[in-house]
Design an enzyme around this catalytic site. Sequence first.
Site, PDB file in Angstrom:
ATOM      1  N   GLU A  26       0.812  -1.221   0.000  1.00  0.00           N
ATOM      2  CA  GLU A  26       0.000   0.000   0.000  1.00  0.00           C
ATOM      3  C   GLU A  26       0.842   1.265   0.000  1.00  0.00           C
ATOM      4  O   GLU A  26       0.486   2.255  -0.622  1.00  0.00           O
ATOM      5  CB  GLU A  26      -0.940  -0.007   1.204  1.00  0.00           C
ATOM      6  CG  GLU A  26      -2.162   0.889   1.052  1.00  0.00           C
ATOM      7  CD  GLU A  26      -1.863   2.363   1.314  1.00  0.00           C
ATOM      8  OE1 GLU A  26      -2.606   3.222   0.797  1.00  0.00           O
ATOM      9  OE2 GLU A  26      -0.892   2.661   2.043  1.00  0.00           O
ATOM     10  N   ASP A  27       1.996   1.234   0.676  1.00  0.00           N
ATOM     11  CA  ASP A  27       2.828   2.428   0.699  1.00  0.00           C
ATOM     12  C   ASP A  27       4.295   2.034   0.595  1.00  0.00           C
ATOM     13  O   ASP A  27       4.694   0.936   1.007  1.00  0.00           O
ATOM     14  CB  ASP A  27       2.591   3.238   1.969  1.00  0.00           C
ATOM     15  CG  ASP A  27       2.955   4.702   1.803  1.00  0.00           C
ATOM     16  OD1 ASP A  27       3.332   5.102   0.679  1.00  0.00           O
ATOM     17  OD2 ASP A  27       2.861   5.459   2.789  1.00  0.00           O
TER      18      ASP A  27
ATOM     19  N   HIS B  53      -0.406   0.274   7.124  1.00  0.00           N
ATOM     20  CA  HIS B  53      -1.002   1.129   6.093  1.00  0.00           C
ATOM     21  C   HIS B  53       0.092   2.064   5.571  1.00  0.00           C
ATOM     22  O   HIS B  53       1.041   1.614   4.949  1.00  0.00           O
ATOM     23  CB  HIS B  53      -2.188   1.891   6.702  1.00  0.00           C
ATOM     24  CG  HIS B  53      -3.141   2.443   5.712  1.00  0.00           C
ATOM     25  ND1 HIS B  53      -4.392   2.908   6.055  1.00  0.00           N
ATOM     26  CD2 HIS B  53      -3.051   2.641   4.376  1.00  0.00           C
ATOM     27  CE1 HIS B  53      -5.024   3.346   4.979  1.00  0.00           C
ATOM     28  NE2 HIS B  53      -4.218   3.207   3.950  1.00  0.00           N
TER      29      HIS B  53
ATOM     30  N   ILE C  51       3.434   4.500   5.522  1.00  0.00           N
ATOM     31  CA  ILE C  51       4.733   4.460   6.184  1.00  0.00           C
ATOM     32  C   ILE C  51       5.539   5.697   5.808  1.00  0.00           C
ATOM     33  O   ILE C  51       5.399   6.236   4.719  1.00  0.00           O
ATOM     34  CB  ILE C  51       5.539   3.189   5.827  1.00  0.00           C
ATOM     35  CG1 ILE C  51       5.761   3.100   4.316  1.00  0.00           C
ATOM     36  CG2 ILE C  51       4.845   1.938   6.333  1.00  0.00           C
ATOM     37  CD1 ILE C  51       6.652   1.967   3.906  1.00  0.00           C
TER      38      ILE C  51
ATOM     39  N   ASP D  52      -3.984   8.701  -4.943  1.00  0.00           N
ATOM     40  CA  ASP D  52      -3.814   8.029  -3.653  1.00  0.00           C
ATOM     41  C   ASP D  52      -2.564   8.565  -2.948  1.00  0.00           C
ATOM     42  O   ASP D  52      -2.537   9.694  -2.512  1.00  0.00           O
ATOM     43  CB  ASP D  52      -3.748   6.511  -3.863  1.00  0.00           C
ATOM     44  CG  ASP D  52      -4.133   5.724  -2.624  1.00  0.00           C
ATOM     45  OD1 ASP D  52      -3.684   6.100  -1.529  1.00  0.00           O
ATOM     46  OD2 ASP D  52      -4.886   4.736  -2.733  1.00  0.00           O
ATOM     47  N   ASN D  53      -1.500   7.789  -2.864  1.00  0.00           N
ATOM     48  CA  ASN D  53      -0.288   8.240  -2.187  1.00  0.00           C
ATOM     49  C   ASN D  53       0.614   9.037  -3.128  1.00  0.00           C
ATOM     50  O   ASN D  53       0.621   8.815  -4.342  1.00  0.00           O
ATOM     51  CB  ASN D  53       0.491   7.043  -1.632  1.00  0.00           C
ATOM     52  CG  ASN D  53      -0.215   6.403  -0.453  1.00  0.00           C
ATOM     53  OD1 ASN D  53      -0.829   7.085   0.355  1.00  0.00           O
ATOM     54  ND2 ASN D  53      -0.154   5.092  -0.363  1.00  0.00           N
TER      55      ASN D  53
END
Length: 309
Positions: free
Chosen positions: A53-54, A114, A116, A223-224
């Site tokens: 995810e990250d 989730h 980081i 998103d990120n």
Amino acid sequence: MAKLLALTVLGLLLAFLGERFLTLRHQMNIFRQVDPVEPQSCYLIQGLENGSEDIDILPSGLAFLSTGLKYPGMPNLAPDKPGEIFLMDLNEDKPKALALSIRNRFDVQSFNPHGISAFIDKDNTVYLYVVNHPHKKSTVEIFQFEGDSLIHLKTITHELLSSPGEVKEVASGLGFANGITISPDKKYIYVAAVTSHNIHVMRRHDNWNLTQEKVLHLGTLVDNLSVDPATGDVWAGCHPNGMKLLLYDPADPPGSEVLRIQNILSQKPTVTVVYANNGSILQGSTVAAVYNQKMLVGTVFHRTLYCDL
């Protein structure tokens, strides 16, 4: 009269539902498809089949990846497997993913990582701050990186997820603020507003108050975010069709999209689609991070892609 009233109520209801559908259609890009874009040399990383995810990459080329996120409403292909933090060395010709062991009495079975962020202190000690969702709660875990392991130092549990000290709101009015990063000179904060399809550029003041400089509309669910420290370019992992992510169908999976934004502070930033796929290779991209012309693309629950740029 009663019939007229019923028709009026029905008309109002249909109008309301129509307005809500149009809003949802806009926010989630329900009907959007992507044309494939792929760099010449890309491959999926072995061992990372449960999301990433990250991703955060150190100046040395060491990359940390959070995997195994279990989030309400999102698919999970390995629901009984705890989350993990993986390490990759992007200086290698064919970098491999290594799962880091966690020491110092940490409950690894409930680990649900989730976002980081890595921090390097003046003594070059590396600390990792990890947003964690154990047992459907939210905490921030602080680890010290040492060799092939993480030493757990502290768990921060607070309704505002803060350590003791001042807590204040520095920005508002954002559409589902998610990815946050900072410019190389530390003067600007970039915030991804997912459902508004925007990146907000904010000037950071010495007291950490923020004032908005501009809003960059991208037409996709951002998103990120990550920043290339060498160029200042902003890289965004995006969801071209958010509804496919929420209503997961393996026969029609969510796609992936990576954007590179150059000269984001200028009047006309250059936005380039570096990678795009309809889900046949990579599903649900959340982040893209680069180092020395090498790119990692992470996902909510799927695979991790490596590309030479």
